[in-house]
Scaffold this motif. Structure first.
Motif, PDB file in Angstrom:
ATOM      1  N   SER A 197       0.842  -1.204   0.000  1.00 45.04           N
ATOM      2  CA  SER A 197       0.000   0.000   0.000  1.00 45.04           C
ATOM      3  C   SER A 197       0.873   1.249   0.000  1.00 45.04           C
ATOM      4  O   SER A 197       0.629   2.203  -0.764  1.00 45.04           O
ATOM      5  CB  SER A 197      -0.926   0.008   1.227  1.00 45.04           C
TER       6      SER A 197
ATOM      7  N   ILE B  73       2.544   1.740  -3.468  1.00 41.06           N
ATOM      8  CA  ILE B  73       1.674   2.356  -4.477  1.00 41.06           C
ATOM      9  C   ILE B  73       1.645   3.870  -4.319  1.00 41.06           C
ATOM     10  O   ILE B  73       1.809   4.622  -5.294  1.00 41.06           O
ATOM     11  CB  ILE B  73       0.237   1.801  -4.376  1.00 41.06           C
ATOM     12  N   TRP B  74       1.464   4.325  -3.089  1.00 44.00           N
ATOM     13  CA  TRP B  74       1.340   5.760  -2.869  1.00 44.00           C
ATOM     14  C   TRP B  74       2.675   6.484  -3.023  1.00 44.00           C
ATOM     15  O   TRP B  74       2.722   7.609  -3.528  1.00 44.00           O
ATOM     16  CB  TRP B  74       0.724   6.024  -1.491  1.00 44.00           C
TER      17      TRP B  74
ATOM     18  N   ALA C 204       2.136  -3.392  -8.032  1.00 46.83           N
ATOM     19  CA  ALA C 204       1.916  -2.204  -7.204  1.00 46.83           C
ATOM     20  C   ALA C 204       2.716  -1.020  -7.739  1.00 46.83           C
ATOM     21  O   ALA C 204       2.220   0.113  -7.813  1.00 46.83           O
ATOM     22  CB  ALA C 204       2.310  -2.498  -5.755  1.00 46.83           C
TER      23      ALA C 204
ATOM     24  N   GLY D 203       1.088   2.344  -9.341  1.00 49.75           N
ATOM     25  CA  GLY D 203       1.415   3.587  -8.651  1.00 49.75           C
ATOM     26  C   GLY D 203       1.930   4.650  -9.605  1.00 49.75           C
ATOM     27  O   GLY D 203       1.410   5.771  -9.654  1.00 49.75           O
TER      28      GLY D 203
ATOM     29  N   THR E 181      -6.469   5.023  -4.811  1.00 51.83           N
ATOM     30  CA  THR E 181      -7.212   4.304  -3.763  1.00 51.83           C
ATOM     31  C   THR E 181      -7.805   3.010  -4.316  1.00 51.83           C
ATOM     32  O   THR E 181      -7.722   1.946  -3.683  1.00 51.83           O
ATOM     33  CB  THR E 181      -8.334   5.192  -3.189  1.00 51.83           C
TER      34      THR E 181
ATOM     35  N   THR F 180      -5.043   0.554  -4.811  1.00 48.47           N
ATOM     36  CA  THR F 180      -4.607  -0.020  -3.542  1.00 48.47           C
ATOM     37  C   THR F 180      -5.532  -1.168  -3.125  1.00 48.47           C
ATOM     38  O   THR F 180      -5.060  -2.242  -2.721  1.00 48.47           O
ATOM     39  CB  THR F 180      -4.580   1.053  -2.436  1.00 48.47           C
TER      40      THR F 180
END
Length: 424
Positions: free
Chosen positions: A317, A320-321, A358, A362, A410, A413
């Motif tokens: 998570s 990704i961000w 991911a 991202g 989001t 994710t």
């Protein structure tokens, strides 16, 4: 420590200039980057190391495609396609834009998203002129659609090509894992497009009037158009099989540009006017700055911080961000280049292959958050200024698209967490 602070400060200064419309971002990025090299602050930056620092494959691809698209534009080809696009929408603006969004995304899945945008930008500007719409709205729509489509396959955008090369994952694996989420985000994009499109009776009349035009009448040079379209189609075909024949995209694009010039008898000096040099030099400066961050150990510090986390859902998570915001503020290609060693270290530490997906999601979706998020963004905005004289500042682009980008990240994710849960 002092060198790291200086490099980080140089990076912050560059972004200050990006946010300030009084300065040319290409000039300031090059000035700061070359200052680091000239002062010897980062000793690895040298003429001999340029191939390691600058992604010449991306730059060559851009230059070659800009030349071909520019020459094709002069023949009236894109005006010709615009008529058919509006006819397919039957004079309805929303239907026309939906068809274009779907077409851009689909083509971006199998071509580089920069190439797709170069193809569709003149069409969007033609529709803008006909319907009396703000061209900034349409080019932004094209940019977001190309980035969403590009994330769905291995060859869809430069970051995925880099990830595919590093991970050795197959084309089918990329498509099966990334295309489903790209479709979901694209649906969100279609809803946004419909909501943001204001259609009046005057616009409908203009579109219907334009659709009644004989498509052949807008072609200025049929012979040259046939030659260039043929070469262009061959280039696109070569793009689709470049992983099989092991030929770089930049070489294919440049070869196509040279063949086009030879066949049409055009002069390179004239053709070079179609190249967005500001975009090219800005990318060069950005590559040097990003390389400097890597060399002074700032990116390694990030890798170590992520690897210290032990719970895979939290790690992926955050990845990704981190990749998403990295793409926004560094650019998708530089961010991917930085993150690939980090992801390799994470996978060697026991994380699953899902870590690559991911990263791809991202950087691919995060690129929609700023005007420098991807090469397609910069090329699109460069074309906007060239064709209409209008510009979109960094803050304006960010404000208009950050909410959509955050929602996309989001959703991505949640999708990655689901993949972890089912072990896919």
């Amino acid at each position: 420590m002092i060198v790291s602070i200086v490099v980080l400060t140089a990076f912050v200064i560059t972004y200050y200039f990006m946010l300030n419309e009084k300065y040319k971002t290409s000039v300031m990025a090059m000035l700061v980057a070359l200052s680091l090299a000239a002062t010897g602050m980062v000793s690895e930056i040298s003429i001999e190391n340029l191939p390691k620092i600058i992604d010449f494959n991306t730059l060559g691809l851009l230059v070659g495609m800009m030349i071909m698209v520019g020459l094709l534009k002069r023949t009236g080809f894109f005006h010709f396609v615009s008529v058919y696009a509006i006819r397919a929408g039957k004079g309805d603006l929303k239907k026309t834009l939906i068809l274009i969004v779907l077409s851009v995304a689909l083509l971006s899945a199998f071509l580089d998203n920069v190439t797709t945008l170069l193809v569709f930008a003149p069409i969007l500007f033609s529709i803008s002129d006909v319907a009396g719409l703000d061209p900034t709205q349409l080019i932004t729509m094209g940019i977001l659609s190309s980035n969403i489509g590009g994330v769905s396959t291995l060859i869809g955008d430069p970051p995925n090509i880099l990830i595919g090369s590093a991970s050795k994952l197959s084309f089918l694996s990329f498509m099966s894992h990334l295309a489903p989420i790209a479709v979901v985000v694209l649906i969100l994009m279609l809803v946004r497009t419909v909501r943001n499109t204001q259609e009046s009776e005057e616009i409908k009349q203009n579109l219907r009037k334009f659709a009644s035009v004989d498509p052949k009448s807008v072609i200025t040079d049929p012979k040259k158009m046939k030659y260039i379209v043929t070469v262009f189609a061959l280039v696109i075909f070569c793009f689709s099989i470049h992983t099989i024949v092991k030929v770089e995209l930049s070489l294919v694009a440049m070869l196509g540009a040279v063949i086009t010039l030879a066949i049409t008898g055009e002069d390179f000096e004239e053709a070079a006017k179609e190249i967005e040099w500001n975009t090219i030099f800005f990318l060069i400066g950005l590559f040097i700055l990003t390389y400097s961050l890597k060399q002074v150990g700032l990116t390694d510090a990030v890798a170590k911080a992520l690897i210290r986390l032990t719970y895979p859902p939290i790690i992926l998570s955050m990845l990704i961000w981190l990749a998403g915001f990295g793409a926004m503020f560094l650019g998708a290609v530089p961010a991917t280049t930085i993150m690939i060693p980090i992801v390799k270290s994470m996978i060697n530490s026991g994380l699953p292959t899902t870590t690559w997906w991911a990263l791809a999601l991202g950087v691919g979706l995060g690129a929609n958050g700023s005007p420098i998020g991807a090469a397609a963004n910069m090329v699109g905005l460069g074309l906007l200024k060239k064709f209409s004289g209008k510009t979109i500042s960094f803050p304006t682009f960010f404000k208009k698209n950050i909410s959509f980008t955050l929602i996309s990240l989001t959703i991505a994710t949640c999708y990655i967490l689901l993949m972890l849960l089912v072990g896919w």
